[in-house]
Design a protein around this motif. Structure first.
Motif, PDB file in Angstrom:
ATOM      1  N   ALA A   6       1.181  -1.544  -0.071  1.00 48.23           N
ATOM      2  CA  ALA A   6       0.260   0.063  -0.313  1.00 48.23           C
ATOM      3  C   ALA A   6       0.679   1.329  -0.105  1.00 48.23           C
ATOM      4  CB  ALA A   6      -1.268  -0.477   1.905  1.00 48.23           C
ATOM      5  N   VAL A   7       1.582   1.092   0.617  1.00 47.52           N
ATOM      6  CA  VAL A   7       2.597   2.734   1.166  1.00 47.52           C
ATOM      7  C   VAL A   7       3.769   2.448  -0.254  1.00 47.52           C
ATOM      8  CG1 VAL A   7       4.723   3.360   1.888  1.00 47.52           C
ATOM      9  CG2 VAL A   7       2.956   2.109   3.637  1.00 47.52           C
ATOM     10  N   PHE A   8       4.043   1.754  -1.042  1.00 49.00           N
ATOM     11  CA  PHE A   8       4.547   1.720  -1.776  1.00 49.00           C
ATOM     12  C   PHE A   8       3.791   2.092  -2.971  1.00 49.00           C
ATOM     13  CE2 PHE A   8       5.883  -1.094  -5.533  1.00 49.00           C
ATOM     14  CZ  PHE A   8       6.600  -0.418  -5.780  1.00 49.00           C
ATOM     15  N   LEU A   9       2.718   1.729  -3.514  1.00 54.63           N
ATOM     16  CA  LEU A   9       1.994   2.123  -4.383  1.00 54.63           C
ATOM     17  C   LEU A   9       1.503   3.303  -4.819  1.00 54.63           C
ATOM     18  CD1 LEU A   9       0.014  -2.039  -4.548  1.00 54.63           C
ATOM     19  CD2 LEU A   9       1.628  -0.762  -6.557  1.00 54.63           C
ATOM     20  N   ALA A  10       1.430   3.997  -3.190  1.00 54.52           N
ATOM     21  CA  ALA A  10       0.617   4.943  -3.267  1.00 54.52           C
ATOM     22  C   ALA A  10       1.687   6.193  -3.441  1.00 54.52           C
ATOM     23  CB  ALA A  10       0.331   4.900  -1.337  1.00 54.52           C
ATOM     24  N   ARG A  11       2.465   6.119  -3.863  1.00 58.36           N
ATOM     25  CA  ARG A  11       3.732   6.981  -5.168  1.00 58.36           C
ATOM     26  C   ARG A  11       3.494   7.038  -5.858  1.00 58.36           C
ATOM     27  NH1 ARG A  11       8.999   4.184  -1.863  1.00 58.36           N
ATOM     28  NH2 ARG A  11       8.599   4.153  -4.715  1.00 58.36           N
ATOM     29  N   THR A  12       2.701   5.998  -6.563  1.00 60.36           N
ATOM     30  CA  THR A  12       2.303   6.455  -7.709  1.00 60.36           C
ATOM     31  C   THR A  12       0.474   6.457  -8.391  1.00 60.36           C
ATOM     32  OG1 THR A  12       3.179   4.054  -8.499  1.00 60.36           O
ATOM     33  CG2 THR A  12       4.487   5.914  -8.496  1.00 60.36           C
TER      34      THR A  12
END
Ligand SMILES: Cc1cc2nc3c(=O)[nH]c(=O)nc-3n(C[C@H](O)[C@H](O)[C@H](O)COP(=O)(O)OP(=O)(O)OC[C@H]3O[C@@H](n4cnc5c(N)ncnc54)[C@H](O)[C@@H]3O)c2cc1C
Length: 556
Positions: A390-396
């Motif tokens: 979730a944290v990783f995908l929230a960047r893009t």
């Protein structure tokens, strides 16, 4: 010759093409021999197993990529520079032709001698290994190689092949049918129908129509030259962090080690975008990088690896133990380390398989993130892997909907991740919530979910769903050879009760060692083991600890 992509010497980072000092060259010469070679002579043919490597004393070597009608000089080795990349360690076929540009004086060194040099000379080992890894990464980044994949971004098999090649560090050129209208000419040239897609053109000549991973491996010769007949000290099944750790420790301590991996090295960790809680990497490390380094390290010490070979059984009634494959072949060893990990649970939805690889994913790496940048995504699960995704995908992504069946994250997720989720305005957390339907034509377009407390359903346009809802152990292939718990996780050491041992006919006076299964000399490590805490660090720890018990077994 395409000079545009030539790495002219001044433009090459020093670490990729370091210059050996005269005393370093002298140390290499102790393991090889000096040769004078005329201008234009080929010293290494492409597509042949790695056998000979060179240091330039004077003159110049050209590293050339050949295609049907063109040749492209991709690098030049000047005096003091050396040839070779990751295939030195694997012994696989090289991708490039190497020839002298002018009359040259060279040090020639055989692969075995070079391997023993990198194992014993730590200064040269650093220079060589760093250069080999960086060169392979550069080949991958530039798609330099002899593989062309033609497929579609909407196809599950295209995704599988891309993932398989990426996780085996194999450079390839990708042609997406959705973006190129003139691909038909290329397909016609190889008599390929659209229904044969995806197609992999291997070594620029062999056409593989929707190949299995095993067919790709056979074409690339990955498993060539690995002796499958002699009895090893230790076979490791599975090349995730646990198996790779056992391989590094076993091979570095002098054991004759064979690793058998069903798909590609790295395991679940290879699918992790960023591991932030592994000791020694304060800014995190991607699972692919961690696995790649461990893979190179294991091979540096001489561990051998069979790729895309799924173990289908273990002969538990006789020693040495034999690991069995579906084609009837087998490999044998005096000790076995089972490191086959676990597989993610699937959501109970009728049309799930239609969207797998087409909007439904079980890992959140850069590969998947590229497919859903700027769009809404759903992450299902309340554990650490779901939190990281979730944290990783929230960047893009435009918005991340995080759906959790329980009423909170506190019991299942690390505190640092919970805070990042709470503080990220791009992540919308829905607790007590389950996915109830997926819809879309060619690919996932909409996801519907329901709150189990108030029964209210909600649906949103979503291009990707990341399913991260726990694991099932990969232990079925053992067909009951070792005692497992109710969920199929393998029991080891003190977890094995007196009844378990009696049922398994434990034959020794001593009790099983830590990590030893109900079969003497067979160990289980990492996620497949009952009681393991499902972390990279514990998998690595268990893999390395098992090796010390293997030494004891071999001495018994
Ligand atoms: C997306 C994601 C993110 C994660 N992030 C973190 C994190 O940040 N920190 C952390 O500590 N942990 C993390 N984890 C968990 C961690 O990756 C696992 O705990 C760890 O990989 C377990 O290692 P393993 O070697 O036991 O098993 P695995 O990594 O599962 O590897 C098992 C290997 O065995 C192979 N195999 C299976 N069956 C067979 C067979 N029959 N024959 C041959 N080979 C076989 C598989 O192909 C696989 O390569 C994450 C997991 C995922 C999926």
């Amino acid at each position: 010759m395409d000079q545009g992509s030539t790495y002219l010497p001044g433009s090459i980072p020093d670490e990729m093409f370091p210059v050996l000092r005269p005393e370093q060259q002298a140390r290499v010469l102790l393991h090889g021999r000096q040769r004078r070679v005329l201008a234009g002579e080929t010293v290494v043919e492409p597509n042949k197993p790695a056998a000979k490597f060179f240091v330039v004393i004077s003159g110049q070597l050209e590293l050339v990529q050949l295609s049907e009608s063109t040749e492209n000089v991709v690098a030049i080795c000047l005096p003091g520079m050396f040839t070779g990349e990751l295939h030195v360690l694997t012994g696989r076929r090289g991708l490039l032709l190497i020839r002298t540009a002018v009359e040259s004086e060279l040090i020639e060194i055989d692969r075995d001698a070079l391997l023993s040099l990198v194992q014993t000379d730590s200064e040269l080992s650093d220079l060589y290994l760093r250069a080999f890894i960086l060169r392979r990464l550069e080949l991958i980044a530039k798609g330099i190689g002899d593989l062309v994949l033609i497929g579609s971004s909407h196809s599950l098999d295209t995704f599988r092949i891309k993932e398989f090649l990426t996780r085996n560090y194999q450079p390839y050129e990708y042609i997406d049918l959705e973006h190129y209208s003139d691909v038909q000419d290329l397909l016609d040239r190889f008599s390929v129908a659209q229904s044969d897609l995806p197609v992999l053109i291997c070594r620029r000549t062999v056409v593989l129509r929707n190949p299995s991973n095993e067919e790709i491996v056979n074409c690339l010769g990955f498993n060539e030259g690995i002796d499958q007949v002699h009895v090893r000290d230790m076979i490791i099944v599975g090349a995730g962090p646990a198996g790779l750790a056992a391989a590094v420790y076993g091979a570095s301590e002098g054991l004759d080690v064979l690793v058998v991996e069903g798909t590609a090295p790295g395991g679940q960790a290879g699918a992790s975008s960023k591991i932030e809680n592994y000791l020694g990497f304060p800014t995190g490390i991607s699972g692919q990088d961690l696995a790649g380094n461990a893979y190179a390290q294991a091979q540096k010490f001489g561990a051998q690896m069979l790729i895309a070979r799924d173990a289908k059984g273990l002969s538990c009634d006789r020693k040495p133990y034999s690991l069995l494959f579906a084609d009837g072949e087998s490999v044998s060893a005096r000790a076995v380390v089972i490191a086959t990990g676990a597989q993610y649970r699937k959501l109970p939805l009728n049309n799930l398989s239609r969207f797998e690889g087409n909007g439904v994913y079980y890992a959140a790496t850069h590969l998947e993130a590229q497919l859903c940048g700027g769009e809404n995504v759903v992450v299902v699960g309340g554990g650490n892997s779901a939190g990281q995704a979730a944290v990783f995908l929230a960047r893009t992504a435009k918005r991340v909907y995080m759906l959790v069946r329980s009423d909170g994250l506190a019991r299942t997720m690390s505190r640092y991740l919970i805070r990042r989720i709470e503080e990220n305005p791009n992540i919308e957390l829905h607790t007590s919530t389950e996915v109830i339907s997926l819809s879309g034509d060619d690919r996932l377009e909409r996801v519907e979910w329901r709150n189990n407390k108030d029964g209210k359903a909600d649906s949103h346009e979503v291009s990707a769903l990341f399913s991260m809802t726990g694991a099932i152990p990969n232990s079925k292939w053992l067909n009951g050879c070792v005692v497992c718990d109710g969920q199929g996780f393998i029991k080891t050491g003190t977890a094995l009760t007196a009844e378990d041992l009696e049922r398994a006919s434990w034959p020794l006076r001593r009790l099983p060692y830590l990590l030893e299964t109900s079969l003497p000399g067979v160990f289980a490590v990492g996620d497949v083991r009952g009681g393991n805490v499902k972390r990279v660090a514990s998998a690595v720890g268990e893999g390395s600890i098992a090796v010390s018990f293997v030494h004891q077994i071999l001495g018994e």
